[in-house]
Structure formats: structure tokens, C-alpha cells
Design a protein around this motif. Structure first.
Motif, short mmCIF file in Angstrom:
data_model
loop_
_atom_site.label_atom_id
_atom_site.label_comp_id
_atom_site.label_asym_id
_atom_site.label_seq_id
_atom_site.Cartn_x
_atom_site.Cartn_y
_atom_site.Cartn_z
N ARG A 78 0.86 -1.18 0.00
CA ARG A 78 0.00 0.00 0.00
C ARG A 78 0.89 1.23 0.00
O ARG A 78 1.78 1.36 0.84
CB ARG A 78 -0.91 0.00 1.23
N ALA A 79 0.64 2.14 -0.93
CA ALA A 79 1.46 3.34 -1.06
C ALA A 79 0.74 4.54 -0.47
O ALA A 79 -0.44 4.47 -0.10
CB ALA A 79 1.79 3.59 -2.53
N ARG A 80 1.48 5.64 -0.40
CA ARG A 80 0.88 6.88 0.09
C ARG A 80 -0.24 7.32 -0.84
O ARG A 80 -0.12 7.18 -2.07
CB ARG A 80 1.94 7.99 0.17
N PRO A 81 -1.34 7.82 -0.32
CA PRO A 81 -2.46 8.24 -1.18
C PRO A 81 -2.08 9.45 -2.03
O PRO A 81 -1.16 10.21 -1.70
CB PRO A 81 -3.56 8.58 -0.17
N LEU A 82 -2.82 9.63 -3.11
CA LEU A 82 -2.60 10.78 -3.98
C LEU A 82 -3.18 12.04 -3.34
O LEU A 82 -3.86 11.98 -2.32
CB LEU A 82 -3.24 10.52 -5.34
N GLU A 83 -2.92 13.18 -3.95
CA GLU A 83 -3.39 14.44 -3.39
C GLU A 83 -4.91 14.51 -3.30
O GLU A 83 -5.46 15.20 -2.43
CB GLU A 83 -2.87 15.61 -4.23
N ASP A 84 -5.61 13.81 -4.21
CA ASP A 84 -7.07 13.84 -4.17
C ASP A 84 -7.65 12.78 -3.24
O ASP A 84 -8.86 12.58 -3.20
CB ASP A 84 -7.64 13.65 -5.58
N GLY A 85 -6.80 12.10 -2.47
CA GLY A 85 -7.26 11.09 -1.52
C GLY A 85 -7.34 9.69 -2.07
O GLY A 85 -7.66 8.74 -1.33
N THR A 86 -7.05 9.50 -3.35
CA THR A 86 -7.11 8.16 -3.96
C THR A 86 -6.03 7.26 -3.37
O THR A 86 -4.86 7.64 -3.31
CB THR A 86 -6.92 8.25 -5.48
N ALA A 87 -6.43 6.08 -2.93
CA ALA A 87 -5.47 5.11 -2.40
C ALA A 87 -4.67 4.49 -3.55
O ALA A 87 -5.13 4.44 -4.69
CB ALA A 87 -6.19 4.02 -1.61
N VAL A 88 -3.48 4.01 -3.23
CA VAL A 88 -2.59 3.44 -4.24
C VAL A 88 -2.05 2.10 -3.74
O VAL A 88 -1.61 2.00 -2.59
CB VAL A 88 -1.42 4.37 -4.58
N VAL A 89 -2.10 1.09 -4.60
CA VAL A 89 -1.53 -0.22 -4.29
C VAL A 89 -0.49 -0.54 -5.37
O VAL A 89 -0.76 -0.44 -6.56
CB VAL A 89 -2.61 -1.32 -4.26
N LEU A 90 0.72 -0.91 -4.93
CA LEU A 90 1.81 -1.23 -5.84
C LEU A 90 2.01 -2.73 -5.93
O LEU A 90 2.05 -3.41 -4.90
CB LEU A 90 3.11 -0.58 -5.37
N LEU A 91 2.14 -3.25 -7.13
CA LEU A 91 2.45 -4.66 -7.36
C LEU A 91 3.89 -4.74 -7.84
O LEU A 91 4.20 -4.41 -8.98
CB LEU A 91 1.51 -5.28 -8.41
#
Length: 375
Positions: A49-62
Motif C-alpha cells: 500500500r502506497a501513500r495516497p494521492l493528493e485527491d485522496g485516492t489510495a494506491v496499491v503497488l504490485l
């Protein structure tokens, strides 16, 4: 708008891919292994799980294994990625597929290695959609080690070459050892669409890889077929292991609940004769169960601390090895340069000696001719 973006991270072994993930992940996520090694450090697909984007969107890295090491061939990596992307659970979790692909390539070495070439083939032959290249970000790693000429070469040559199939245009961002925020800014600009994947025939993939890298097409076709079968079997084995772990957890929970239930029944029975005795028995049993759980949690915490200490030690060792490798490389370059200078000096000395010998012979002949004239 999707609440989570799922990004595939692909790159060559040792090009800074794991460092990128380390910079982007949430602090509570497990540390990815980093280090400079021709055999890479990541051997399986990892999820962070990565840091969320500025608009609050969560990020998952594979995170994928580094392409080009001795354990993960291009065909094996392709098979591993395919098995994940086509899995029903992955499709359900992501809502239909990936949201983007991060391709790492060192800024201070502006050239396409094996990793970049394989990713181009993967996107070109496997991912579908006219605008699929719009979901790809070329990440220039090790920007802090690059000079202005390296950066200019990356922007003016590497980017157009990588996105050749997209008229030479595409997204790119730079990252360094400690700073990767520009990558998240590029992720924020990705189009709000899923990138689906359809595994092509082994021959199609093998032909593309063979044409690009000058390898045997039949051997690559056979290898991809075998790797796809092995990846499918490994996926089934992992499913079975997950089910086994679930059953063990359920059994543990059932055992814990049974202890509490037994204590409650004993307390109820004891209350018929002695309410105080039954309550004490119940409390003692529950306390024992809680103490066992607390001990298990302490043990897990101790194991995590030990694992973290070992990981930190490994990272320090990797850094020492990296510095040593750079020193050795610098020494070899200096030695090679000195050898070339010595060879050049030897050639100059030989030329000078030959010239001197020619002059001496000419003088001798001239003197000899002069003597004849006197006679």
C-alpha cells in the motif's frame, strides 16, 4: 471515480525499483529488500500500500521481480505477471484490472536494458486498448546520481524511444534515493480507465522477444509454455496454502472460544453451589486465555523486531557492497586507462625509435656517398 489505483511496477534487476517502492509505500508496510546485485533482490510478486494521492485516492503497488537476474528470466516474469493479472480474485479486487504501469530505468545510465525491452513487448503484445500507452509511466530512477547531460539524454532520447509505438509521447517522472513525490504526481494524471491484459500465444511473445534480443524463437516459445504451466501450478499451491492457513486460524479461534465457553459453563454450574467459586474459575480461565494471547503477540512482536534488525543489517551490508563495487569499478577504470596510456606511450616510443633509426641510416648512406665522391 475509483477509490484505489492499482499499479504494476516493472524494471531491470538493480535499477532502483525496490528503492522506489520503499519511498512510496506507507510507513507501516513491510520494507522491500534493496541492494545492488546482479541477481536482484525481489523473487516474487509483492503487494504494498502506497501513500495516497493528493485527491485522496489510495494506491496499491504490485512489485515484480527484477528482469534479467539469474533466477527470473523474461519468460518466467511474463508468466508470473500473467497469472496474477488473469486471476479472478485480482479482477474482482481491482474492479477490472490495472490502472497504470510504472517502468523503472536509471537516469544516470540513459540506455534501455533488458527490463525496458521486455516491458515494451509486454505492453505491445499483451495489454489491449488504443490508449494503453497513456497508462504507462517511465520512471527515471537514481536522478540524484545523474548529471545534466544524463537528464537531457533521458528526456530527449529515452522517452521518445520508449514510447515509439505512441508517436514518441508518454508520461515520465524522476525519482532519487530519498525523493519520489514526482512519481505520485504523474500517477495522479493517469487517465481514469483500466488496462486489461490478454495473454497472447507463446509464439507471438517469443518471436517479439527473439527479434528484439537476438535469441532462439523455438527455445523461448517452449520456455514460456513451461513457465506458464509452472506459474499456474504455483498459484494453485498458494491457494491451497491460504486455505490451510484459514483453517488453522479458524481452529485456533474455535479453541479459544471453546475455552471461554467451558469456563462460562463451569461458572454457571459453580454458581449453583457457590457463585464466588464459579466466578473465580471463569475469571481464571479467561485470564489464562488472555495471557496466552498476550504471550503470542509479544512473541510475534519480538520476531518482527528481530526480522527488522536483520533487514537493516542486510541493507547496511548491501550499501557496503555497493560502495565496494563502485570503488572496484573505479579502480578497474583507472587501471584500464593507465594501461591504455602506457600502450599509447609505447607506440609513440616505438615510432620515435623507428624515425630515429631511419634518420641514422639516411645519414650513414649520405656519409658513405660523400666518401665515394672524394675518391
Amino acid at each position: 471515480m475509483a477509490t484505489t489505483k492499482y499499479l504494476l511496477v516493472v524494471g531491470e534487476a538493480g535499477d532502483g525499483k525496490s528503492t522506489l517502492i520503499k519511498n512510496l509505500k506507507l510507513p507501516e508496510e513491510q520494507e522491500p529488500q534493496t541492494g545492488r546485485s546482479m541477481q536482484g533482490v525481489t523473487k516474487t510478486l509483492g503487494i504494498y500500500r502506497a501513500r495516497p494521492l493528493e485527491d485522496g485516492t489510495a494506491v496499491v503497488l504490485l512489485d515484480t521481480p527484477g528482469i534479467g537476474d539469474h533466477d527470473v528470466t523474461p519468460m518466467k516474469l511474463i508468466a508470473m505477471i500473467e497469472e496474477v493479472l488473469k486471476a479472478q480474485g485480482f479482477q474482482q479486487e481491482t474492479g477490472g484490472g490495472l490502472d497504470g504501469i510504472l517502468v523503472t530505468s536509471p537516469t544516470n545510465k540513459p540506455r534501455f536494458g533488458l527490463g525496458g525491452q521486455v516491458v515494451k513487448i509486454l505492453v505491445d503484445k499483451g495489454f489491449v486498448g488504443e490508449k494503453k500507452w497513456d497508462s504507462v509511466i517511465l520512471v527515471g530512477t537514481k536522478h540524484d546520481r545523474a548529471d545534466e547531460e544524463d537528464v537531457a539524454s533521458f528526456v530527449e532520447q529515452m522517452v521518445p524511444l520508449f514510447f515509439k509505438e505512441n508517436d514518441g509521447k508518454g508520461r515520465y517522472a524522476f525519482t532519487s534515493l530519498q525523493e519520489s513525490s514526482k512519481v505520485l504526481e504523474s500517477v495522479l494524471s493517469l487517465p481514469n480507465m483500466k488496462v486489461s491484459y490478454e495473454p497472447p500465444a507463446p509464439e507471438e511473445f517469443a518471436n517479439a522477444v527473439a527479434d528484439t534480443m537476438g535469441m532462439d524463437k523455438d527455445a523461448l516459445t517452449k520456455e514460456l509454455t513451461v513457465m506458464r504451466e509452472a506459474a499456474a501450478k504455483e498459484a494453485e499451491a498458494m491457494k491451497a496454502e491460504v486455505e490451510k492457513l484459514k483453517m488453522q486460524l479458524q481452529a485456533k479461534q474455535s479453541s479459544h472460544n471453546a475455552q471461554i465457553a467451558t469456563a462460562a459453563m463451569s461458572a454457571a454450574s459453580g454458581m449453583a453451589t457457590s457463585a464466588l467459586s464459579g466466578y473465580m474459575q471463569y475469571s481464571s480461565t479467561v485470564q489464562q486465555a488472555n495471557m496466552a494471547d498476550a504471550a503470542a503477540r509479544r512473541q510475534e512482536a519480538a520476531q518482527e523486531r528481530q526480522a527488522k534488525m536483520m533487514q537493516e543489517a542486510q541493507e547496511r551490508q548491501a550499501q557496503r557492497q555497493e560502495r565496494l563495487a563502485e570503488q572496484q569499478m573505479e579502480a578497474r577504470r583507472a587501471e584500464t586507462q593507465q594501461l591504455m596510456l602506457n600502450q599509447q606511450q609505447m607506440r609513440q616510443d616505438a615510432t620515435a625509435a623507428a624515425s630515429q633509426q631511419t634518420q641514422m641510416m639516411a645519414m650513414a648512406m649520405a656519409n658513405s656517398g660523400g666518401g665515394c665522391a672524394v675518391m
